[in-house]
Design a protein around this motif. Structure first.
Motif: not given
Length: 275
Positions: A87, A66, A134, A91
């Motif tokens: 991730t 990612w 994140q 996401q």
């Protein structure tokens, strides 16, 4: 062992905790007593005199990897690499929470933005690995964006390079192997990077004393004898011991064998046992 009563603990602390959170969330950001506003900025505006407005934060996937792109309104881009598995799981936290919050913000205020996103709306209720992984991916991409805007390395952007190289430590996870096989694999991993520090895994992980009986008691002196003069030694129990007596017993073995650090002997949410 003195056990913690979770229901009683939550009941006794919920009122004061709620009051603390409400007080924090209700503070005006312009209030000079607001600790977020009083942070000493990490980014020196001498290097970035003009605002760097974030136009977009985007996420891309290639194979199992990612990538996060931060783009300014000036068209400059910064990139970071997201955690592969975490991730994948979270996401939507990035695309629906973090990216919209960061849009149109001044990237130079990244230190404040990281704290403000936590307090924005009800985001604090999502705190945990899948949220902060994140946030970290976004933060790294934004720092790269700032460095490229200022034409500085990340080190110089954050105040200057402190050293040219660092020593590495290496960790391992061979709990399913006996002490002898674990030691063989540990030595191989240390040799592979000439590690100056080593963290071994002891116990069985998350309330399991040992998957192989007495593995921990056998492994600790073997590691100390084989690698104690080469490496600083650490041990991580990963919440293996629900018995404080057992945790202390293992700790004394570690101490006797020159280990410098004993991580998470009891479950991390067992507050009284940790104390």
């Amino acid at each position: 062992m003195q056990s913690i009563n979770r229901r009683k603990f939550i009941s006794s602390t919920s009122i004061s905790l709620s009051a603390m959170l409400m007080n924090t969330l209700s503070q005006d950001s312009s209030n000079p007593e607001d600790t977020i506003e009083n942070f000493k900025p990490f980014i020196k505006k001498d290097n970035l005199p003009n605002p760097v407005i974030i136009e977009s934060l985007s996420m891309f996937k290639r194979d199992k990897n990612w990538f996060i792109r931060a783009r300014s309104k000036d068209g400059i881009e910064g990139w970071s690499v997201g955690h592969p598995s975490k991730t994948e799981l979270s996401q939507s936290v990035f695309t629906k929470v973090i990216a919209p919050f960061m849009r149109n913000k001044d990237a130079r205020k990244i230190d404040r933005l990281v704290d403000q996103i936590f307090l924005s709306g009800s985001n604090y209720k999502m705190q945990g690995q899948l949220f902060w992984v994140q946030v970290a991916a976004a933060e790294f991409a934004i720092l790269d964006l700032l460095g490229k805007t200022a034409k500085l390395s990340a080190a110089n952007l954050l105040g200057g390079q402190k050293r040219n190289k660092i020593d590495l430590y290496i960790a391992n996870n061979h709990r399913s192997k006996n002490a002898e096989e674990s030691l063989r694999r540990i030595i191989k991993s240390v040799d592979s990077i000439n590690a100056k520090a080593l963290k071994i895994k002891i116990g069985g992980r998350m309330k399991v004393v040992d998957s192989i009986p007495m593995r921990t008691e056998k492994l600790i002196p073997k590691v100390a004898e084989s690698l104690g003069k080469r490496c600083t030694l650490y041990a991580d129990a990963n919440s293996s011991y629900t018995s404080v007596k057992k945790a202390i017993k293992v700790g004394k073995i570690l101490e006797e064998n020159g280990f410098s650090f004993y991580e998470e002997p009891v479950p991390f949410d067992y507050l009284s046992e940790t104390n």
